[in-house]
Design a protein around this motif. Structure first.
Motif, PDB file in Angstrom:
ATOM      1  N   ASN A 183       0.663  -0.873   0.121  1.00  0.00           N
ATOM      2  CA  ASN A 183       0.140   0.282   0.073  1.00  0.00           C
ATOM      3  C   ASN A 183       0.739   1.227   0.232  1.00  0.00           C
ATOM      4  N   LEU A 184       1.920   1.136   0.435  1.00  0.00           N
ATOM      5  CA  LEU A 184       3.297   2.505   0.878  1.00  0.00           C
ATOM      6  C   LEU A 184       3.442   3.048  -0.321  1.00  0.00           C
ATOM      7  N   PRO A 185       4.013   1.926  -1.038  1.00  0.00           N
ATOM      8  CA  PRO A 185       4.625   2.544  -2.872  1.00  0.00           C
ATOM      9  C   PRO A 185       2.947   2.523  -4.415  1.00  0.00           C
ATOM     10  N   ALA A 186       1.695   2.177  -3.216  1.00  0.00           N
ATOM     11  CA  ALA A 186       0.943   1.768  -4.472  1.00  0.00           C
ATOM     12  C   ALA A 186       0.303   4.062  -4.745  1.00  0.00           C
ATOM     13  N   VAL A 187       0.368   4.045  -3.255  1.00  0.00           N
ATOM     14  CA  VAL A 187      -0.246   5.524  -2.307  1.00  0.00           C
ATOM     15  C   VAL A 187       0.918   6.403  -2.519  1.00  0.00           C
ATOM     16  N   LEU A 188       2.329   6.466  -2.995  1.00  0.00           N
ATOM     17  CA  LEU A 188       3.025   7.028  -3.781  1.00  0.00           C
ATOM     18  C   LEU A 188       3.334   6.941  -5.270  1.00  0.00           C
ATOM     19  N   ALA A 189       2.200   5.935  -5.930  1.00  0.00           N
ATOM     20  CA  ALA A 189       2.216   5.924  -7.302  1.00  0.00           C
ATOM     21  C   ALA A 189       1.089   6.475  -7.979  1.00  0.00           C
ATOM     22  N   LEU A 190       0.032   6.988  -7.342  1.00  0.00           N
ATOM     23  CA  LEU A 190      -1.172   7.090  -7.684  1.00  0.00           C
ATOM     24  C   LEU A 190      -1.007   8.802  -6.964  1.00  0.00           C
ATOM     25  N   LEU A 191      -0.649   8.959  -6.322  1.00  0.00           N
ATOM     26  CA  LEU A 191      -1.259  10.634  -5.555  1.00  0.00           C
ATOM     27  C   LEU A 191      -0.829  11.505  -6.532  1.00  0.00           C
ATOM     28  N   PRO A 192       0.184  11.376  -7.901  1.00  0.00           N
ATOM     29  CA  PRO A 192       0.393  12.113  -8.839  1.00  0.00           C
ATOM     30  C   PRO A 192      -0.359  12.537  -9.481  1.00  0.00           C
ATOM     31  N   ILE A 193      -1.419  11.238  -9.668  1.00  0.00           N
ATOM     32  CA  ILE A 193      -2.113  11.333 -10.930  1.00  0.00           C
ATOM     33  C   ILE A 193      -3.297  11.886 -10.659  1.00  0.00           C
ATOM     34  N   VAL A 194      -4.199  11.112  -9.280  1.00  0.00           N
ATOM     35  CA  VAL A 194      -5.543  11.850  -8.472  1.00  0.00           C
ATOM     36  C   VAL A 194      -5.348  12.750  -7.961  1.00  0.00           C
ATOM     37  N   ALA A 195      -4.183  13.502  -7.629  1.00  0.00           N
ATOM     38  CA  ALA A 195      -4.493  14.625  -6.863  1.00  0.00           C
ATOM     39  C   ALA A 195      -4.712  15.741  -7.551  1.00  0.00           C
ATOM     40  N   PRO A 196      -4.743  16.003  -9.158  1.00  0.00           N
ATOM     41  CA  PRO A 196      -5.330  17.493  -9.237  1.00  0.00           C
ATOM     42  C   PRO A 196      -6.704  17.441  -9.735  1.00  0.00           C
TER      43      PRO A 196
END
Length: 422
Positions: A335-348
Motif C-alpha cells: 500500500n505504501l508504494p501504491a499511494v506514492l504512485a497514485l497521488l501524483p495522478i489523482v491529486a489534480p
C-alpha cells in the motif's frame, strides 16, 4: 552531468529494485531492517540515472515532514504502552465481555478502532495485539476472532485522521484539506467500514463466538494512567487546534512526546537511546528510500500507464474505480508504494479522488498478507504467540470484507463530498 539510462532498461531496473525491496521487507532475512535493501536500491537507481538526483531529493524533501510526524506518533504510542494504557484497555474489554465472546469481540473492535485512529495502525498491530491475546487467554475465549480483528482494524480503522496511517499523512499533504476537513470527510467512511467489518466478523467467526468463554483467570485490574490519558486527549485536541492555526500537527505530537517522554526520563523509566529507538529510525529511513525507488518506477512508465486507468471526476462510479484500482495496486506492490504512485495522478482531481485512493490503499490490504507492512507485522506477532496465521482463512475473510467495505466507504465519501462535509 548526471548519468542517464534509456527508458526501457530504466523501467525494468526500477521495477526489479522495487520488487526486490518489497520481497526483502516481507521476508526480512535474519531479522535485518527493511532499510538494508531499500537504501542501496535507491542509491543504485540514482547512480545509473533511472531517477535524477534532483527528483530523488525532491521526493525525500516532500516525505521528510511526513516521516518526522510518523516518528513522533510511534514514540507517543510506545510511551503510552510503557505507562500501561493498553493493559488498561485489555482489562476494560475483559470486564465488558461478561462471559460473552460476542461482547468481547465488540469490545476489541471499539478499542482497536480508537487506538488505530488516535495512535496509528502500528500501535494496534504491535502493542494492542499482544494485549488482546492475553485478554482472550484470561477469559478462556478462542483468540481467532479477536486477533484477526486487530489486523483488519489496523487497516480499516485507519481512515479517520491524518495521523492514523502513513498513507493518510501522504494523502493529507496532497489533498489540500485542513485537519478538520480531512476528519470531516473521512468520519462516516471510517464508521461505515468498521460496522461492515463487524457484521462480517460476527457471521464468519460464528462458531468461535458461539463457543463463548470458559471460567478463565480474571486479570488484575491495572492502575489507570490518568496523566497519559489526559496527554493523549490534549494531543488529539492539539491536532485540530494546530490545523485551525495553520501550523503542522507535528507540533502537537511533539508536545505529547515531550511531556510523557520527559516524565519517563526523569523517573528513570527510559533512556534517551530507548526513546529514539521507539521512533523506528531505520523504518523511517526505509520509507524515504522506498519513496525514491517508487519515484523511479513512476517516472519510467508507471505514471503514464496508470494515467490511462484513472477516471476523471468525482462521481460515485469514478471514485469507486479509483478506490478499486488503489486496492488492487496495494495488493500487488504494497500500500505504501501504491499511494506514492497514485497521488501524483489523482491529486489534480481534488480531494475526492485523493481520498478515494486512500480508501483503496487502506482497506485493500485486508485481502492479502503483502498488502501492507502492518499486516506483515501482525503475522509476526501471531507467530511469537504460537498462533498460526492461515493464508486461506485470511484471504477468505478478505474476500468477504474488502469489496463490501470499499463500496460502503466510497459511497459514504461520495455523499460527504456532495454535502460539503470537508
Amino acid at each position: 552531468m548526471e548519468p542517464q539510462l534509456s527508458t526501457v532498461p530504466a523501467e525494468i531496473l526500477s521495477v526489479a529494485v522495487l520488487l526486490g525491496v518489497l520481497f526483502f521487507a516481507v521476508v526480512r532475512p535474519r531479522g535485518l531492517p527493511e532499510a538494508v535493501a531499500a537504501v542501496p536500491g535507491a542509491v543504485l537507481l540514482v547512480a545509473v540515472g533511472a531517477v535524477s538526483w534532483h527528483a530523488a531529493w525532491e521526493q525525500v524533501r516532500t516525505l521528510l515532514p511526513v516521516v518526522g510526524f510518523l516518528a513522533l506518533i510511534l514514540m507517543l504510542a510506545q510511551l503510552c504502552a510503557a505507562d500501561g494504557l493498553f493493559q488498561v484497555a485489555g482489562a476494560w474489554v475483559a470486564r465488558w465481555c461478561g462471559g460473552s465472546a460476542k461482547r468481547m469481540l465488540g469490545g476489541v473492535f471499539a478499542v482497536a478502532a480508537v487506538v488505530t485512529a488516535a495512535l496509528s495502525l502500528d500501535a494496534t498491530v504491535v502493542l494492542l495485539t499482544p494485549v488482546v491475546f492475553a485478554t482472550a487467554a484470561h477469559a478462556g475465549a478462542r483468540p481467532r476472532p479477536q486477533v484477526y480483528a486487530t489486523a483488519h482494524l489496523a487497516n480499516a480503522a485507519s481512515l479517520l485522521l491524518p495521523v492514523s496511517n502513513l498513507t493518510n499523512l501522504l494523502a493529507f499533504s496532497a489533498s489540500g484539506l485542513s485537519f478538520l476537513g480531512f476528519a470531516g470527510l473521512m468520519a462516516v467512511p471510517w464508521l461505515v467500514a468498521i460496522l461492515l467489518e463487524y457484521g462480517v466478523f460476527r457471521a464468519y467467526f460464528r462458531e468461535d463466538l458461539a463457543a463463548g468463554v470458559t471460567a478463565g483467570e480474571r486479570p488484575a485490574t491495572p492502575r489507570t494512567p490518568r496523566l497519559t490519558l489526559v496527554v493523549v486527549g490534549l494531543t488529539l485536541a492539539g491536532f485540530f487546534l494546530t490545523s485551525l492555526a495553520g501550523l503542522e500537527p507535528a507540533w502537537a505530537a511533539l508536545g505529547g512526546v515531550v511531556v510523557l517522554g520527559g516524565r519517563a526520563l526523569v523517573r528513570g523509566r527510559t533512556t534517551p537511546r530507548r526513546l529514539v529507538a521507539s521512533a523506528a529510525p531505520l523504518f523511517c529511513l526505509f520509507v524515504l528510500a522506498l519513496g525514491v525507488v517508487v519515484q523511479a518506477v513512476v517516472g519510467n512508465g508507471l505514471e503514464h500507464g496508470l494515467g490511462h486507468l484513472v477516471p476523471a471526476g468525482d462521481s460515485f462510479v469514478s471514485l469507486l474505480a479509483v478506490a478499486g484500482l488503489a486496492a488492487l495496486l496495494a495488493n500487488v506492490i504494497n500500500n505504501l508504494p501504491a499511494v506514492l504512485a497514485l497521488l501524483p495522478i489523482v491529486a489534480p482531481g481534488g480531494a475526492g479522488p485523493v481520498l478515494a485512493a486512500l480508501i483503496g490503499v487502506n482497506l485493500g490490504p485486508n485481502l492479502t498478507y503483502a498488502g501492507s507492512l502492518a499486516t506483515l507485522l501482525w503475522r509476526r506477532v501471531l507467530h511469537e504467540h504460537g498462533e498460526r496465521s492461515s493464508l486461506g482463512a485470511f484471504t477468505r475473510l478478505g474476500l468477504l470484507t474488502v469489496p463490501l467495505t470499499l463500496a460502503g466507504a466510497t459511497a459514504a465519501l461520495w455523499a460527504g463530498l456532495r454535502l460539503g462535509l470537508g
